[in-house]
Design a protein around this motif. Structure first.
Motif, PDB file in Angstrom:
ATOM      1  N   GLY A 169      -1.070  11.593   3.310  1.00 36.61           N
ATOM      2  CA  GLY A 169      -1.938  11.061   4.369  1.00 36.61           C
ATOM      3  C   GLY A 169      -1.284   9.911   5.110  1.00 36.61           C
ATOM      4  N   GLY A 170      -1.996   9.325   6.061  1.00 31.05           N
ATOM      5  CA  GLY A 170      -1.458   8.192   6.827  1.00 31.05           C
ATOM      6  C   GLY A 170      -1.225   8.559   8.277  1.00 31.05           C
ATOM      7  N   THR A 171      -1.110   7.525   9.094  1.00 32.10           N
ATOM      8  CA  THR A 171      -0.951   7.757  10.536  1.00 32.10           C
ATOM      9  C   THR A 171       0.497   7.639  10.983  1.00 32.10           C
ATOM     10  N   GLY A 172       1.341   7.054  10.151  1.00 32.86           N
ATOM     11  CA  GLY A 172       2.720   6.815  10.585  1.00 32.86           C
ATOM     12  C   GLY A 172       2.798   5.615  11.521  1.00 32.86           C
ATOM     13  N   LEU A 173       1.746   4.815  11.544  1.00 30.72           N
ATOM     14  CA  LEU A 173       1.735   3.647  12.441  1.00 30.72           C
ATOM     15  C   LEU A 173       2.001   2.343  11.691  1.00 30.72           C
ATOM     16  N   GLY A 174       1.733   2.360  10.394  1.00 30.01           N
ATOM     17  CA  GLY A 174       1.789   1.119   9.620  1.00 30.01           C
ATOM     18  C   GLY A 174       3.111   0.384   9.752  1.00 30.01           C
ATOM     19  N   LEU A 175       4.234   1.096   9.546  1.00 23.90           N
ATOM     20  CA  LEU A 175       5.531   0.425   9.597  1.00 23.90           C
ATOM     21  C   LEU A 175       5.878   0.004  11.012  1.00 23.90           C
ATOM     22  N   ALA A 176       5.453   0.835  11.998  1.00 21.85           N
ATOM     23  CA  ALA A 176       5.730   0.480  13.399  1.00 21.85           C
ATOM     24  C   ALA A 176       5.033  -0.837  13.739  1.00 21.85           C
ATOM     25  N   ALA A 202       9.476  -3.870  -3.734  1.00 26.97           N
ATOM     26  CA  ALA A 202      10.311  -2.841  -4.364  1.00 26.97           C
ATOM     27  C   ALA A 202       9.423  -1.911  -5.187  1.00 26.97           C
ATOM     28  N   ASP A 203       9.682  -0.615  -5.082  1.00 21.28           N
ATOM     29  CA  ASP A 203       8.897   0.320  -5.895  1.00 21.28           C
ATOM     30  C   ASP A 203       9.833   1.264  -6.634  1.00 21.28           C
ATOM     31  N   SER A 204       9.265   1.987  -7.585  1.00 18.30           N
ATOM     32  CA  SER A 204      10.064   2.951  -8.339  1.00 18.30           C
ATOM     33  C   SER A 204       9.587   4.361  -7.963  1.00 18.30           C
ATOM     34  N   LYS A 225      14.060   5.922  11.284  1.00 14.79           N
ATOM     35  CA  LYS A 225      12.978   6.676  11.941  1.00 14.79           C
ATOM     36  C   LYS A 225      11.584   6.247  11.500  1.00 14.79           C
ATOM     37  N   ILE A 226      11.441   5.915  10.230  1.00 12.59           N
ATOM     38  CA  ILE A 226      10.100   5.615   9.719  1.00 12.59           C
ATOM     39  C   ILE A 226       9.476   4.381  10.369  1.00 12.59           C
ATOM     40  N   PHE A 227      10.321   3.558  11.050  1.00 16.09           N
ATOM     41  CA  PHE A 227       9.767   2.370  11.704  1.00 16.09           C
ATOM     42  C   PHE A 227       9.262   2.687  13.109  1.00 16.09           C
ATOM     43  N   GLN A 286       5.811   8.141  13.027  1.00 14.96           N
ATOM     44  CA  GLN A 286       6.890   8.836  12.326  1.00 14.96           C
ATOM     45  C   GLN A 286       6.676   8.710  10.823  1.00 14.96           C
ATOM     46  N   GLN A 287       6.846   9.830  10.148  1.00 14.87           N
ATOM     47  CA  GLN A 287       6.797   9.801   8.691  1.00 14.87           C
ATOM     48  C   GLN A 287       8.074  10.445   8.184  1.00 14.87           C
ATOM     49  N   ALA A 288       8.506  10.013   7.013  1.00 17.49           N
ATOM     50  CA  ALA A 288       9.809  10.464   6.519  1.00 17.49           C
ATOM     51  C   ALA A 288       9.850  11.987   6.436  1.00 17.49           C
ATOM     52  N   ASP A 289       8.779  12.562   6.008  1.00 18.59           N
ATOM     53  CA  ASP A 289       8.773  14.006   5.851  1.00 18.59           C
ATOM     54  C   ASP A 289       7.402  14.493   6.307  1.00 18.59           C
ATOM     55  N   GLY A 336       0.830  -1.206   0.000  1.00 13.66           N
ATOM     56  CA  GLY A 336       0.000   0.000   0.000  1.00 13.66           C
ATOM     57  C   GLY A 336       0.863   1.254   0.000  1.00 13.66           C
ATOM     58  N   ASN A 337       1.884   1.263   0.850  1.00 16.14           N
ATOM     59  CA  ASN A 337       2.813   2.391   0.882  1.00 16.14           C
ATOM     60  C   ASN A 337       3.517   2.553  -0.453  1.00 16.14           C
ATOM     61  N   ALA A 338       3.976   1.401  -0.997  1.00 13.38           N
ATOM     62  CA  ALA A 338       4.715   1.455  -2.262  1.00 13.38           C
ATOM     63  C   ALA A 338       3.857   2.111  -3.341  1.00 13.38           C
ATOM     64  N   ILE A 339       2.577   1.754  -3.366  1.00 11.69           N
ATOM     65  CA  ILE A 339       1.690   2.354  -4.381  1.00 11.69           C
ATOM     66  C   ILE A 339       1.485   3.838  -4.071  1.00 11.69           C
ATOM     67  N   LYS A 340       1.302   4.113  -2.746  1.00 10.74           N
ATOM     68  CA  LYS A 340       1.037   5.503  -2.347  1.00 10.74           C
ATOM     69  C   LYS A 340       2.199   6.430  -2.730  1.00 10.74           C
ATOM     70  N   PHE A 341       3.417   5.928  -2.538  1.00 12.81           N
ATOM     71  CA  PHE A 341       4.577   6.805  -2.755  1.00 12.81           C
ATOM     72  C   PHE A 341       5.222   6.616  -4.131  1.00 12.81           C
ATOM     73  N   THR A 342       4.484   5.977  -5.058  1.00 15.96           N
ATOM     74  CA  THR A 342       5.027   5.799  -6.414  1.00 15.96           C
ATOM     75  C   THR A 342       4.069   6.471  -7.408  1.00 15.96           C
ATOM     76  N   GLY A 401      11.191   7.472  -3.015  1.00 19.52           N
ATOM     77  CA  GLY A 401      12.381   7.142  -2.228  1.00 19.52           C
ATOM     78  C   GLY A 401      12.377   7.834  -0.874  1.00 19.52           C
ATOM     79  N   ILE A 402      13.324   7.395  -0.030  1.00 21.16           N
ATOM     80  CA  ILE A 402      13.393   7.912   1.346  1.00 21.16           C
ATOM     81  C   ILE A 402      14.827   8.312   1.641  1.00 21.16           C
ATOM     82  N   GLU A 403      14.996   9.461   2.224  1.00 23.03           N
ATOM     83  CA  GLU A 403      16.333   9.940   2.583  1.00 23.03           C
ATOM     84  C   GLU A 403      16.988   8.980   3.575  1.00 23.03           C
TER      85      GLU A 403
HETATM   86  P1  ADP Z   1       1.904   6.027   6.939  1.00 23.91           P
HETATM   87  O1  ADP Z   1       2.114   5.477   5.574  1.00 23.91           O
HETATM   88  O2  ADP Z   1       0.546   5.759   7.488  1.00 23.91           O
HETATM   89  O3  ADP Z   1       2.321   7.448   7.085  1.00 23.91           O
HETATM   90  P2  ADP Z   1       3.911   4.108   7.688  1.00 23.91           P
HETATM   91  O4  ADP Z   1       4.420   3.748   9.041  1.00 23.91           O
HETATM   92  O5  ADP Z   1       3.375   3.023   6.864  1.00 23.91           O
HETATM   93  O6  ADP Z   1       2.839   5.230   7.936  1.00 23.91           O
HETATM   94  O7  ADP Z   1       5.079   4.832   6.911  1.00 23.91           O
HETATM   95  C1  ADP Z   1       5.831   5.811   7.546  1.00 23.91           C
HETATM   96  C2  ADP Z   1       6.489   6.730   6.567  1.00 23.91           C
HETATM   97  O8  ADP Z   1       7.512   6.050   5.856  1.00 23.91           O
HETATM   98  C3  ADP Z   1       5.576   7.265   5.491  1.00 23.91           C
HETATM   99  O9  ADP Z   1       4.839   8.353   5.950  1.00 23.91           O
HETATM  100  C4  ADP Z   1       6.589   7.655   4.421  1.00 23.91           C
HETATM  101  O10 ADP Z   1       7.168   8.904   4.758  1.00 23.91           O
HETATM  102  C5  ADP Z   1       7.672   6.591   4.572  1.00 23.91           C
HETATM  103  N1  ADP Z   1       7.473   5.509   3.583  1.00 23.91           N
HETATM  104  C6  ADP Z   1       6.976   4.273   3.828  1.00 23.91           C
HETATM  105  N2  ADP Z   1       6.989   3.511   2.700  1.00 23.91           N
HETATM  106  C7  ADP Z   1       7.505   4.284   1.731  1.00 23.91           C
HETATM  107  C8  ADP Z   1       7.794   4.066   0.344  1.00 23.91           C
HETATM  108  N3  ADP Z   1       7.554   2.895  -0.268  1.00 23.91           N
HETATM  109  N4  ADP Z   1       8.347   5.080  -0.359  1.00 23.91           N
HETATM  110  C9  ADP Z   1       8.607   6.268   0.245  1.00 23.91           C
HETATM  111  N5  ADP Z   1       8.352   6.543   1.541  1.00 23.91           N
HETATM  112  C10 ADP Z   1       7.815   5.562   2.288  1.00 23.91           C
END
Ligand code: ADP
Length: 836
Positions: free
Chosen positions: A512-519, A482-484, A495-497, A501-504, A450-456, A487-489
């Motif tokens: 959008g998003g809660t920043g909880l998915g990866l955690a 893997a997505d194209s 931090k994103i885990f 926390q969200q990358a930016d 879902g994230n991969a699609i969201k951020f691609t 990307g993430i700094e």
């Molecule tokens: P959410 O997606 O709900 O914000 P996640 O915990 O799933 O929360 O992801 C945290 C953050 O990690 C995202 O907000 C995004 O900044 C970064 N991230 C996760 N997956 C990707 C990805 N495939 N490409 C770029 N950034 C990503």
């Protein structure tokens, strides 16, 4: 001397003794000589032989004296008071480090060596001896040749004439610097000990073996409010209540007898309140090692103890609060899920009715908003469950490829909307059936994909699975997504885990998003025995990779082997602009023993087919497996071109599309053997191929029967919420079932007694009698009446905490559907009843 050198104190003792002995000998000798030579007047010799004897004796005495002076370890001196001259023996000079020609023979020379601080005291002592005939034994510092001062014990004895005037004085000096140093060291250690004992903030006392105090430091005296003299000789019984004194005595005796260190925290309650003391007790031994008593050191730890008690209480309170929090979460999720159930379910129902396009669009928004609200609630609930340590993984066998295929289907819609290819591949060595928590694995993959699609924004998202290791009972798999995308700094890779926390943060609004998915994913992966990592560069996409361990499912080994014999002589032409997709399709077909040719464009496909037609004899026509969305010439254009080619009108075609509806509309009347919805499930492709060739599917995957093909059931619905009642009635009636509604458990039991129902849908939380009670009551009655029929009871509840399912099953229910239930979930629960 040699004997005593090794024992400093004895050596010192002997030195003093010898010194004093030599000094006295010298003094006596000097006095004798002086008396003999000066003090007495010579008497006329009456007898020359007597004179000779006397002279011999004198010579012998002088020799002895000279010998004594030379051998003495002390430095002798002999002062002619009247002449003011002093005889300094060589040893005197030696002790001061002086040569034989130094110092001279004046009295002043000696005085000049005195330490300025000792000069007055020395003079006073000397005068007191000379005048008042007090014994002269004095300690003072004399300067040595090196310039350093050393301590000397100076002793002497004067002679007085008849008028009482001192005429002569002789004596010795003895170097006592080492002795003084030792004394000073002893004194300073004594002082240190005393200052520690008296100033450390601890209570300290010693007792003899009979328990009598022999010492108490000031702090302890203050504690008892008594002086040391008052304490010495008393026992604990004089200061404490008998019970306490007896305990202290027992402890002392134990320490004295065993020699073990006694450590304890003792509680005392006195008029000022409750006190805690940390106590250490040890034996006291004398220089010979004999135990002579005990000593105790203790200090007040009341504050620390109180803080510990407060901390313990706070911990208990926190644990209780945590339990309360979990209960609150369970209730809150119930409360939120129940109306959500109605919102999503009702919307689903309305969407199936006649609507204007505007109405449909608005309702789709409502559905989507409801779904995403539900996702957030679920994420928060999951995270809280993990935090509270209440997340438990289930373990049951599941078919991995099927699970992946169906999980990715819904994500495929999202990918398609963004024009992204969503592809997945499972290496051949990955077993079909594994044992683990399929729901949680799906949740992790849903989040990552879902994230991969969201951020691609363009390109592809690829999910790959391969096996890392295996043994008889388990298998470790590695998943990568893997997505194209953006990307993430590097600085955000860790931090994103973390939770929330969200990358930016500035992208929050954009994505959008809660920043909880990866955690949550990270913790779930951890529970599955793996770790998750990300490799990513800004603008170059991201790859999330994790491992997880699963059990092997012995009962399914080999059961899903596909019958590929029917594919003999079949060839395939794959057309797909996406290289990864092409590669995966080729791999799948190859695995089934099919000859495959793959091309990138429609044009290349036509060229290939034309070339085939020109061969003689012409080879079998391949089945065309083509992607629908392709640049320049899409799947539809390709198919109509191909069909126009002479000799290819009957070519069999399978179309792969991200949107089946769109594709089907476009293809219209064109004869297409199968439309497959991307991302493609291996089993779907297999079935499509089998159908296309004209054989029956031998795939182990049974197709889902259509919902409305279910035979009618008489359903008893026990549910107190009006909205939920309507939703369930709407669905059940649509499937041709008849429904009777009751609003509490007691009514459900009463209605069941009529015996006319095929199944009960039982809400758990209801007034009067809850669903669990009602189920138990029904099961008990069935048992008591020896009834052969057992009515299926399906729990329908918003409770989603671990253990709720078990509670329902323990109460005698047969299955479990969580609210807000979806059409499919309710159908899945009813299906086994229908199939019986
Ligand atoms: P959410 O997606 O709900 O914000 P996640 O915990 O799933 O929360 O992801 C945290 C953050 O990690 C995202 O907000 C995004 O900044 C970064 N991230 C996760 N997956 C990707 C990805 N495939 N490409 C770029 N950034 C990503």
């Amino acid at each position: 001397m040699v004997l005593v050198i090794g024992i400093p104190e004895l050596s010192y003792f002997f030195q003093i003794a010898i010194g004093v002995f030599v000094a006295s000998l010298a003094v006596v000798g000097v006095v004798a000589i002086v008396q003999y030579c000066i003090g007495r007047k010579p008497k006329p010799h009456r007898d020359s032989s007597k004179l000779i004897v006397a002279e011999d004796a004198l010579r012998a005495s002088e020799a002895r004296f000279a010998l004594t002076v030379a051998g003495a370890s002390n430095g002798l001196w002999d002062w002619d008071v009247r002449a003011g001259t002093v005889y300094y023996a060589p040893r005197f000079r030696e002790l001061l480090g002086l040569g034989s020609d130094e110092l001279g023979n004046s009295f002043d020379a000696w005085q000049g060596l005195l330490h300025p601080q000792d000069a007055t005291a020395t003079r006073t002592a000397l005068e007191a001896h000379l005048k008042d005939k007090q014994p002269f034994s004095h300690r003072c510092r004399l300067r040595c040749k090196s310039g350093n001062f050393r301590w000397f014990d100076v002793r002497g004895q004067a002679l007085w004439d008849d008028s009482g005037t001192a005429t002569r004085m002789a004596g010795s000096i003895m170097d006592i610097s080492d002795q003084i140093d030792a004394e000073q060291a002893r004194e300073s250690s004594q002082l240190l000990y005393l200052s520690l004992v008296e100033n450390l903030p601890v209570y300290l006392m010693r007792k003899d073996l009979a328990g009598r105090f022999t010492f108490a430091n000031r702090a302890f005296c203050r504690l008892l409010n008594k002086s040391l003299d008052e304490i010495r000789g008393t026992t604990d019984f004089d200061h404490y209540p008998d019970e306490l004194a007896e305990k202290y005595r027992r402890d002392d005796v134990q320490v004295a007898e065993t020699g073990e260190l006694f450590e304890d925290v003792e509680e005392n309650i006195d008029s000022s309140g409750q006190h805690y003391f940390e106590v250490l007790k040890t034996q006291v031994v004398d220089v010979l090692g004999t135990v002579i008593g005990t000593q105790a050191i203790f200090w007040d730890v009341t504050d620390r103890k109180m803080a510990e008690n407060a901390l313990r209480e706070a911990k208990i309170a926190a644990e209780q609060a945590n339990i309360a929090k979990s209960e609150f979460l369970a209730n809150m999720s119930h409360e939120i899920r129940t109306p959500m159930n109605a919102i999503i379910g009702m919307t689903e129902l309305v969407l199936e009715t006649q609507l204007s396009s505007d109405q449909r669009e608005y309702l789709i928004h409502v559905m989507e908003a409801g779904e995403s609200l539900l996702t957030i609630i679920n994420e928060i609930l999951d995270f809280s469950k993990i935090e509270a340590g209440r997340m438990e993984l289930e373990s049951h066998p599941f078919e991995l490829r099927e699970m992946l295929g169906s999980a990715l289907k819904s994500l495929g819609v999202r990918a398609h909307k963004k024009g992204i290819e969503l592809i997945w591949q499972c290496q051949e060595d990955v077993p079909d059936w594994i044992v683990g928590d399929a729901t949680r694995l799906r949740q992790i993959l849903f989040n990552l994909v879902g994230n991969a699609i969201k951020f691609t924004n363009e390109g592809e998202v690829l999910l790959s699975v391969h096996q890392r290791s295996e043994n008889e009972v388990s298998v470790e798999l590695e998943f990568s997504v893997a997505d194209s995308g953006i990307g993430i700094e590097a600085s955000h890779h860790e931090k994103i885990f973390d939770a929330f926390q969200q990358a930016d943060t500035s992208t929050t609004r954009r994505y959008g998003g809660t920043g909880l998915g990866l955690a949550i994913s990270r913790r779930l992966i951890h529970l599955m025995g793996g770790k998750i990592k990300v490799e990513s560069e800004i603008g170059k996409g991201s790859t999330f990779r994790f491992q997880a361990s699963f059990g092997r499912d012995a009962s399914h080994v080999g059961s899903s082997v596909l019958d590929t014999e029917q594919f003999q002589d079949t060839t395939i032409l794959v057309v797909d602009d996406n290289a990864t997709n092409r590669q995966i399709l080729v791999k799948m077909f190859n695995a089934w023993g099919l000859a495959v040719h793959a091309v990138e464009t429609g044009k290349a496909a036509i060229e290939y087919l034309k070339a085939l037609l020109q061969k003689s004899p012409p080879p079998p026509i391949p089945i065309l497996v083509t992607d629908y969305n392709m640049p320049e010439m899409d799947g539809c254009m390709l198919c109509s071109e191909v069909r126009r080619l002479s000799g290819l009108a009957g070519i069999k075609i399978i179309v792969l599309s991200s949107s089946v509806a769109a594709a089907q509309n476009e293809f219209g009347a064109m004869d297409i053997s199968a439309f497959l919805y991307k991302p493609i499930k291996q089993s779907d492709l297999f079935n499509a191929l089998v159908d296309t060739i004209g054989s029956k599917s031998k795939s182990p995957i049974a197709a889902l029967p259509e919902a409305d093909s279910m035979p009618p059931l008489n359903v008893l619905l026990a549910e107190d919420g009006l909205a939920n009642q309507k939703l369930a009635i709407g669905l059940l009636k649509r499937w041709g079932h008849s429904v009777t509604v009751v609003e509490n458990g007691a009514d459900a039991v009463a209605a069941w007694a009529s015996g006319i129902y095929d199944v009960i849908l039982m809400d758990v939380q209801m007034p009067v009698m809850d669903g669990l009670e009602a189920a138990k009551s029904i099961r008990t009655r069935e048992y008591e009446s020896n009834s052969k029929s057992r009515i299926p009871i399906i729990a329908v509840t918003a409770h989603a905490m671990t253990g709720d399912r078990e509670k329902c099953l323990a109460a005698g229910m047969d299955s479990y559907v969580t609210k807000p239930f979806k059409k499919q979930a309710l159908y899945e629960a009813l299906r086994p009843l229908v199939q019986k």
